[in-house]
Motif scaffolding. Structure first.
Motif, PDB file in Angstrom:
ATOM      1  N   CYS A 165      41.325  36.671  37.297  1.00  0.00           N
ATOM      2  CA  CYS A 165      40.353  35.565  37.289  1.00  0.00           C
ATOM      3  C   CYS A 165      40.765  34.506  36.269  1.00  0.00           C
ATOM      4  O   CYS A 165      41.420  34.767  35.314  1.00  0.00           O
ATOM      5  CB  CYS A 165      38.958  36.090  36.940  1.00  0.00           C
ATOM      6  N   GLU A 169      45.548  39.381  41.326  1.00  0.00           N
ATOM      7  CA  GLU A 169      45.080  37.987  41.405  1.00  0.00           C
ATOM      8  C   GLU A 169      44.430  37.576  40.089  1.00  0.00           C
ATOM      9  O   GLU A 169      44.666  36.483  39.595  1.00  0.00           O
ATOM     10  CB  GLU A 169      44.065  37.827  42.551  1.00  0.00           C
ATOM     11  N   PRO A 222      38.474  42.654  38.509  1.00  0.00           N
ATOM     12  CA  PRO A 222      37.981  41.278  38.478  1.00  0.00           C
ATOM     13  C   PRO A 222      37.046  41.007  39.653  1.00  0.00           C
ATOM     14  O   PRO A 222      37.277  41.496  40.756  1.00  0.00           O
ATOM     15  CB  PRO A 222      39.254  40.434  38.608  1.00  0.00           C
ATOM     16  N   THR A 223      35.995  40.246  39.414  1.00  0.00           N
ATOM     17  CA  THR A 223      35.023  39.975  40.479  1.00  0.00           C
ATOM     18  C   THR A 223      34.854  38.488  40.780  1.00  0.00           C
ATOM     19  O   THR A 223      33.920  38.117  41.482  1.00  0.00           O
ATOM     20  CB  THR A 223      33.649  40.574  40.117  1.00  0.00           C
ATOM     21  N   CYS A 224      35.753  37.655  40.249  1.00  0.00           N
ATOM     22  CA  CYS A 224      35.671  36.234  40.619  1.00  0.00           C
ATOM     23  C   CYS A 224      36.022  36.089  42.098  1.00  0.00           C
ATOM     24  O   CYS A 224      36.628  36.983  42.699  1.00  0.00           O
ATOM     25  CB  CYS A 224      36.599  35.394  39.742  1.00  0.00           C
ATOM     26  N   ASP A 225      35.642  34.996  42.681  1.00  0.00           N
ATOM     27  CA  ASP A 225      35.836  34.794  44.110  1.00  0.00           C
ATOM     28  C   ASP A 225      37.292  34.970  44.538  1.00  0.00           C
ATOM     29  O   ASP A 225      37.568  35.584  45.572  1.00  0.00           O
ATOM     30  CB  ASP A 225      35.344  33.402  44.529  1.00  0.00           C
ATOM     31  N   ALA A 226      38.242  34.448  43.752  1.00  0.00           N
ATOM     32  CA  ALA A 226      39.656  34.536  44.121  1.00  0.00           C
ATOM     33  C   ALA A 226      40.137  35.983  44.132  1.00  0.00           C
ATOM     34  O   ALA A 226      40.873  36.401  45.038  1.00  0.00           O
ATOM     35  CB  ALA A 226      40.510  33.702  43.166  1.00  0.00           C
ATOM     36  N   ALA A 227      39.726  36.769  43.150  1.00  0.00           N
ATOM     37  CA  ALA A 227      40.151  38.169  43.076  1.00  0.00           C
ATOM     38  C   ALA A 227      39.539  38.984  44.208  1.00  0.00           C
ATOM     39  O   ALA A 227      40.219  39.805  44.834  1.00  0.00           O
ATOM     40  CB  ALA A 227      39.776  38.764  41.727  1.00  0.00           C
ATOM     41  N   GLN A 250      34.685  46.629  47.407  1.00  0.00           N
ATOM     42  CA  GLN A 250      34.275  46.235  46.058  1.00  0.00           C
ATOM     43  C   GLN A 250      33.192  47.174  45.520  1.00  0.00           C
ATOM     44  O   GLN A 250      33.264  47.620  44.380  1.00  0.00           O
ATOM     45  CB  GLN A 250      33.784  44.790  46.056  1.00  0.00           C
TER      46      GLN A 250
END
Length: 123
Positions: free
Chosen positions: A123, A121, A48-53, A37
């Motif tokens: 966000c 994935e 994307p930097t959300c947890d899922a991505a 990252q």
């Protein structure tokens, strides 16, 4: 990977790195760690930097058997071929000590695989 080799002050004086297959190992102030990252950020890639991505990116790296980060020894250059007159025969093989100068593709493969999975994935 230009930014990892030249744009990061800690990495700029070094020509080698060690691939990391876990970011949960012991830490030391002697090593500069660049996660996949962080590598994307250094390259100026907006992902994307959300947890899922982020999790999807690291899952893709593990599925492909690629490192999730690299570490660079900050105190000195290790495995310096200038000292021995040749590169470490165990280096630049995708497993241990890797050389930026040997055109190792691992850092860029790591970053691009992480980015592709994170973007997929979303966000």
């Amino acid at each position: 990977m230009g930014a990892l080799a030249l744009g990061v002050s800690a990495a700029s004086a070094h020509h080698c790195f060690i691939p990391m297959y876990s970011l949960n190992g012991p830490t030391s102030p002697n090593w500069f760690v660049v996660s996949a990252q962080m590598g994307a950020e250094f390259e100026g890639i907006e992902a994307p930097t959300c947890d899922a991505a982020v999790a999807a990116g690291y899952a893709a790296l593990r599925a492909e058997g690629l490192p999730v980060g690299i570490k660079i020894f900050e105190k000195m250059t290790i495995g310096d071929p200038k000292e021995t007159g040749r590169m470490n025969p165990n280096g630049a093989n995708g497993v241990g000590l890797e050389y930026f100068g040997a055109d190792s593709q691992l850092p860029m493969e790591m970053v691009m695989t992480w980015v592709a999975a994170a973007e997929e994935e979303g966000c």
